[in-house]
Design an enzyme around this catalytic site. Structure first.
Site, PDB file in Angstrom:
ATOM      1  N   LYS A 188       7.500   2.023   3.849  1.00  0.00           N
ATOM      2  CA  LYS A 188       6.223   1.301   3.896  1.00  0.00           C
ATOM      3  C   LYS A 188       5.857   0.811   5.294  1.00  0.00           C
ATOM      4  O   LYS A 188       4.678   0.798   5.655  1.00  0.00           O
ATOM      5  CB  LYS A 188       6.253   0.111   2.933  1.00  0.00           C
ATOM      6  N   ASN A 230      13.426 -16.965   3.705  1.00  0.00           N
ATOM      7  CA  ASN A 230      13.988 -15.696   4.146  1.00  0.00           C
ATOM      8  C   ASN A 230      15.269 -15.959   4.920  1.00  0.00           C
ATOM      9  O   ASN A 230      15.413 -17.017   5.554  1.00  0.00           O
ATOM     10  CB  ASN A 230      12.968 -14.964   5.039  1.00  0.00           C
ATOM     11  N   GLY A 251       9.945  -9.369   3.658  1.00  0.00           N
ATOM     12  CA  GLY A 251       9.869  -7.948   3.982  1.00  0.00           C
ATOM     13  C   GLY A 251       8.496  -7.388   3.663  1.00  0.00           C
ATOM     14  O   GLY A 251       7.504  -8.117   3.568  1.00  0.00           O
TER      15      GLY A 251
END
Length: 267
Positions: free
Chosen positions: A71, A156, A134
């Site tokens: 991606k 995170n 992400g």
């Protein structure tokens, strides 16, 4: 029935066997009476650029769905983007225009929020906590901000990565308070897992603060298993849980629309 008139579509991943999109998208094509077929492509990262170049020359190719781990890398291989894809830094759907140009969009987040909405969950004004910064996490962060959450805390392992994402979201949606931080589970209206923790049976939980309660919603981006360890723990504590599958179902419609396939709900 596939004929010479059938428009071709694909999904690219590494590995590929776990993906559920081919069944969902081909069912969608059939439900709207569209002569199209989507097939899986297993492409290694080092071959991604060559693969994308090949698609530009396929005259009967309509578009591509992109998933892990491509991606982020595929963004630079697109000829243009729409929506928040460039700000998010990732693409999960690509339309091939008649001139061969590849136009990317990032619909993970919009699909996630739409999945909440069809289940009667309006995030406007909520205090939300997002686990993971992400590709999927970034998309969901932008979509939650667009949908009007009042406060968004990004959790995170790398705080710098969470801070960078928070700054990018606030630059686009300045009315939303976005910052890196700790889960502080008990105070949240909405907790979203956008990490991969929960895909495997031996995965650790994506957070250690398990102070769930009945006045909050705990949601997953993971689609299989349907009940991840996080959702099981939240349900046991009385929280409302939201599965990952509605995200995919809503994304299918959004992805198809980006790739030029419409249905009566798009009129």
């Amino acid at each position: 029935m596939i004929t010479g008139h059938t428009k071709l579509y694909g999904i690219v991943a590494n590995p590929i066997a776990h993906v559920k999109t081919p069944e969902e998208m081909n069912n969608h094509f059939a439900s709207v009476g569209y002569d199209g077929a989507l097939v899986p492509f297993h492409v290694l990262p080092e071959n991604l650029a060559q693969f994308m170049d090949m698609l530009r020359g396929l005259q009967n190719f309509g578009g591509l769905i992109v998933t892990v781990p491509h991606k982020t890398d595929v963004l630079a291989l697109c000829d243009g983007t729409v929506g928040d894809a460039a700000a998010i830094g990732a693409v999960n759907t690509i339309r091939r225009d008649p001139d061969g140009r590849l136009i990317g969009a990032m619909l993970d987040g919009k699909g996630f929020v739409s999945g909440l909405e069809v289940n009667g969950i309006d995030v406007a004004g909520m205090d939300a906590c997002l686990l993971g910064a992400g590709g999927a996490g970034a998309a969901i962060a932008f979509a939650l901000a667009e949908a009007g959450v009042a406060n968004l805390t990004i959790v995170n392992r790398s705080e710098d990565k969470a801070r960078n994402l928070a700054e990018r979201v606030m630059a686009k949606y300045p009315s939303v308070r976005v910052a890196p931080g700790a889960p502080e589970t008990a105070r949240r209206d909405l907790i979203v897992n956008a990490t991969s923790l929960g895909l495997r049976a031996d995965d650790a939980l994506p957070l250690s603060d398990l102070a769930f309660h009945g006045k909050q919603i705990v949601a997953e981006a993971i689609m299989e298993p349907e009940v991840t360890p996080l959702l099981a723990a939240a349900r046991e504590a009385g929280a409302r849980i939201h599965f990952g599958r509605p995200m995919l179902r809503q994304q299918i419609r959004l992805m198809a629309r980006h790739m030029g396939v419409t249905d009566t709900t798009d009129a």
